[in-house]
Write a protein that holds these residues in place. Structure first.
Motif, PDB file in Angstrom:
ATOM      1  N   HIS A  40      -3.239 -16.628  63.944  1.00 41.46           N
ATOM      2  CA  HIS A  40      -3.574 -17.275  62.437  1.00 41.46           C
ATOM      3  C   HIS A  40      -2.717 -17.728  61.922  1.00 41.46           C
ATOM      4  N   ASN A  41      -1.924 -16.978  60.799  1.00 40.66           N
ATOM      5  CA  ASN A  41      -0.765 -17.519  60.081  1.00 40.66           C
ATOM      6  C   ASN A  41       1.165 -18.898  61.039  1.00 40.66           C
ATOM      7  N   LEU A  42       0.178 -18.998  62.325  1.00 38.30           N
ATOM      8  CA  LEU A  42       1.022 -19.376  62.855  1.00 38.30           C
ATOM      9  C   LEU A  42       1.376 -20.910  62.380  1.00 38.30           C
ATOM     10  N   ALA A  43       2.002 -22.072  62.146  1.00 29.84           N
ATOM     11  CA  ALA A  43       1.856 -23.317  61.871  1.00 29.84           C
ATOM     12  C   ALA A  43       1.226 -23.753  63.103  1.00 29.84           C
ATOM     13  N   MET A  44       0.382 -24.759  63.331  1.00 27.25           N
ATOM     14  CA  MET A  44      -0.175 -25.803  64.529  1.00 27.25           C
ATOM     15  C   MET A  44       0.989 -25.922  64.544  1.00 27.25           C
ATOM     16  N   SER A  45       2.195 -26.945  63.999  1.00 32.44           N
ATOM     17  CA  SER A  45       3.515 -27.434  64.420  1.00 32.44           C
ATOM     18  C   SER A  45       4.115 -26.882  65.060  1.00 32.44           C
ATOM     19  N   ASP A  46       3.484 -25.635  65.021  1.00 35.48           N
ATOM     20  CA  ASP A  46       4.640 -24.524  65.386  1.00 35.48           C
ATOM     21  C   ASP A  46       4.454 -23.915  66.572  1.00 35.48           C
ATOM     22  N   ILE A  47       2.851 -24.022  67.095  1.00 33.77           N
ATOM     23  CA  ILE A  47       2.817 -23.455  68.021  1.00 33.77           C
ATOM     24  C   ILE A  47       2.820 -23.563  69.788  1.00 33.77           C
ATOM     25  N   ARG A  48       3.128 -23.118  70.822  1.00 32.67           N
ATOM     26  CA  ARG A  48       3.233 -24.166  71.886  1.00 32.67           C
ATOM     27  C   ARG A  48       2.616 -23.070  73.457  1.00 32.67           C
ATOM     28  N   LYS A  56       3.123 -27.721  57.860  1.00 30.54           N
ATOM     29  CA  LYS A  56       3.295 -25.835  58.576  1.00 30.54           C
ATOM     30  C   LYS A  56       1.549 -25.526  57.846  1.00 30.54           C
ATOM     31  N   VAL A  57       0.527 -26.691  58.417  1.00 38.09           N
ATOM     32  CA  VAL A  57      -0.624 -26.191  58.303  1.00 38.09           C
ATOM     33  C   VAL A  57      -1.007 -25.372  58.969  1.00 38.09           C
ATOM     34  N   THR A  58      -1.287 -23.938  58.698  1.00 39.52           N
ATOM     35  CA  THR A  58      -1.792 -23.173  59.650  1.00 39.52           C
ATOM     36  C   THR A  58      -2.790 -22.744  60.991  1.00 39.52           C
ATOM     37  N   PHE A  59      -2.797 -22.408  61.721  1.00 37.81           N
ATOM     38  CA  PHE A  59      -4.376 -21.228  62.686  1.00 37.81           C
ATOM     39  C   PHE A  59      -5.383 -21.444  61.847  1.00 37.81           C
ATOM     40  N   LYS A  60      -5.054 -20.152  60.470  1.00 36.34           N
ATOM     41  CA  LYS A  60      -6.662 -19.875  60.380  1.00 36.34           C
ATOM     42  C   LYS A  60      -6.854 -20.730  59.589  1.00 36.34           C
ATOM     43  N   GLN A  61      -6.357 -22.080  58.385  1.00 35.79           N
ATOM     44  CA  GLN A  61      -6.870 -22.816  58.178  1.00 35.79           C
ATOM     45  C   GLN A  61      -7.513 -23.554  58.791  1.00 35.79           C
ATOM     46  N   ILE A  62      -6.585 -24.267  59.498  1.00 32.05           N
ATOM     47  CA  ILE A  62      -7.806 -25.763  60.683  1.00 32.05           C
ATOM     48  C   ILE A  62      -9.133 -24.301  60.968  1.00 32.05           C
ATOM     49  N   TYR A  63      -9.209 -23.546  61.818  1.00 29.82           N
ATOM     50  CA  TYR A  63     -10.130 -22.871  62.077  1.00 29.82           C
ATOM     51  C   TYR A  63     -11.387 -22.647  60.972  1.00 29.82           C
ATOM     52  N   ASN A  64     -11.047 -22.156  58.961  1.00 24.58           N
ATOM     53  CA  ASN A  64     -11.500 -21.996  58.370  1.00 24.58           C
ATOM     54  C   ASN A  64     -12.580 -23.132  57.903  1.00 24.58           C
ATOM     55  N   ILE A  65     -11.529 -24.578  57.916  1.00 21.38           N
ATOM     56  CA  ILE A  65     -11.776 -25.818  58.066  1.00 21.38           C
ATOM     57  C   ILE A  65     -13.256 -26.466  58.969  1.00 21.38           C
ATOM     58  N   TRP A  66     -12.768 -25.858  60.274  1.00 14.89           N
ATOM     59  CA  TRP A  66     -13.489 -26.521  61.481  1.00 14.89           C
ATOM     60  C   TRP A  66     -15.160 -25.656  61.620  1.00 14.89           C
ATOM     61  N   SER A  67     -14.949 -24.347  61.299  1.00 12.27           N
ATOM     62  CA  SER A  67     -16.076 -23.679  61.060  1.00 12.27           C
ATOM     63  C   SER A  67     -16.964 -24.269  60.237  1.00 12.27           C
ATOM     64  N   VAL A  68     -16.603 -24.336  59.096  1.00 12.62           N
ATOM     65  CA  VAL A  68     -17.805 -24.839  57.974  1.00 12.62           C
ATOM     66  C   VAL A  68     -19.004 -25.680  58.630  1.00 12.62           C
ATOM     67  N   LYS A  69     -18.442 -27.219  59.045  1.00 12.92           N
ATOM     68  CA  LYS A  69     -19.249 -27.735  59.895  1.00 12.92           C
ATOM     69  C   LYS A  69     -19.661 -27.110  61.310  1.00 12.92           C
ATOM     70  N   LYS A  70     -18.974 -26.854  61.814  1.00 11.98           N
ATOM     71  CA  LYS A  70     -19.335 -26.110  63.172  1.00 11.98           C
ATOM     72  C   LYS A  70     -20.129 -25.173  62.746  1.00 11.98           C
ATOM     73  N   PHE A  71     -19.941 -24.228  62.533  1.00 13.15           N
ATOM     74  CA  PHE A  71     -21.498 -23.096  61.939  1.00 13.15           C
ATOM     75  C   PHE A  71     -22.799 -23.742  61.560  1.00 13.15           C
ATOM     76  N   ASP A  72     -22.440 -24.717  60.897  1.00 10.37           N
ATOM     77  CA  ASP A  72     -23.744 -25.442  60.803  1.00 10.37           C
ATOM     78  C   ASP A  72     -24.411 -25.836  61.350  1.00 10.37           C
ATOM     79  N   GLU A  73     -23.795 -26.458  62.862  1.00 12.59           N
ATOM     80  CA  GLU A  73     -24.384 -26.997  63.967  1.00 12.59           C
ATOM     81  C   GLU A  73     -25.278 -26.141  65.135  1.00 12.59           C
TER      82      GLU A  73
END
Length: 340
Positions: A103-111, A66-83
């Motif tokens: 934002h608060n939807l689980a990635m596995s639930d998004i269609r 149930k990891v959310t879209f927001k959580q993935i964005y937070n992780i992804w942006s740390v590295k991406k924004f550095d580049e």
């Protein structure tokens, strides 16, 4: 055989224990996207532990990611924004703000329907749609690579067709007078020639001295379409002196050459001549506004609509070869001189 994602794991604990084999499952993710695990049970043998893990999953009490879209964005942006640079970061952040529903939807639930809704909400903002689609695709790509989802629904997003809206602003009569009052400024004459002929800038830059008939006062030129190619464009009485002056002070085959007396490029004219001139005269116009001004002024003055189309090259000719009679020429000259 490797267990499927989210199934859980069995491993042997260190040291001397009565039940050294542990069953561990993932129960969620923290705000940084790191797995949160818990021990389910301990066993004397690996076989017993595997059976316990199987029972755990069989009873449908395994962890569902149930990891959310927001959580993935937070992780992804740390590295991406550095580049990337500051401007790119601002665009990503803006795109992220346009998909709050995810934002608060689980990635596995998004269609697909969830993604399409946030895209469609942007209506005719095509460029932002593209940026948002890219951002969403990055979230799905990251999730796929980390076994958080099994299908990438971002690939099914439809942006629709890009609708191009171009605002045309005619030169006012006061602005045209201002151009006439500043003929001493370099290249002001070319703007007036555009306004009084309806030529596209590319067409005017293509005009050669041999294309100009000063006896009957017209130019044969034009391009882009069959209707526009090699058409007769009559010279308004007011710009004839401008044409004559250019011809007299010209050592080139072209009416408006570059500094080497060769054909001037569109970019050279627009960036180095037209834009600085508009700025100096405190005017805000695109180059195509001259052509729009030409048609608008003639239309307002009551010129024959067919004549206007013939001059600017919008008429649909039945043959590609145009034969102009003296009467045709006189009629077009009469129409073009309706405006001052």
């Amino acid at each position: 055989m490797k267990n499927p994602n989210g199934y859980g794991t069995v491993f042997k604990l260190s040291g001397t224990r009565r039940k050294p084999y542990a069953v561990q499952v993932t129960i969620g993710y923290d705000d940084q996207g790191k797995q949160l695990r818990k021990f389910v049970s301990y066993h004397t043998s690996k076989k017993e532990a595997l059976e316990a893990l199987a029972d755990y999953n069989k009873n449908n009490i395994k962890y569902t990611n149930k990891v959310t879209f927001k959580q993935i964005y937070n992780i992804w942006s740390v590295k991406k924004f550095d580049e990337v640079g500051e401007s790119a970061i601002k665009l990503y952040e803006l795109a992220y703000k346009h998909c709050t529903e995810l934002h608060n939807l689980a990635m596995s639930d998004i269609r697909t329907k969830d993604l399409q809704q946030v895209i469609d909400k942007l209506e005719d903002k095509y460029d932002m749609k593209k940026k948002l689609k890219y951002l969403i695709s990055q979230m799905f790509d990251y999730s796929m690579k980390n076994d958080l989802i099994v299908r990438d629904y971002s690939k099914y997003i439809e942006l629709g067709k890009k609708t191009k809206k171009i605002e045309r602003t005619v030169f006012t009569e006061l602005e045209i007078k201002k151009l006439w009052d500043n003929l001493d400024m370099e290249f002001v004459d070319t703007v007036l020639i555009l306004i009084y002929t309806g030529f596209r800038i590319g067409e005017l830059l293509n005009v050669k001295i041999k294309d100009i008939n000063l006896k009957d006062n017209y130019i044969i030129g034009g391009s882009k379409t069959e209707a526009g190619k090699d058409r007769l464009v009559p010279l308004h009485n007011k710009i004839i002196p401008l044409i004559i002056n250019r011809i007299k002070n010209n050592n080139s085959d072209y009416l408006i050459p570059n500094f080497k007396n060769n054909k001037m490029s569109y970019s050279n004219y627009y960036r180095e001549k037209f834009e600085p001139l508009m700025k100096a005269l405190n005017m805000e116009h695109r180059i195509h506004d001259t052509r729009h001004t030409f048609a608008s002024r003639l239309n307002t003055a009551g010129a024959n609509p067919t004549a206007i189309k013939n001059i600017i090259g919008h008429a649909k000719y039945e043959t590609t070869e145009k034969v102009y009679t003296h009467k045709d020429i006189e009629e077009l000259k009469k129409e073009i001189n309706i405006v001052d």
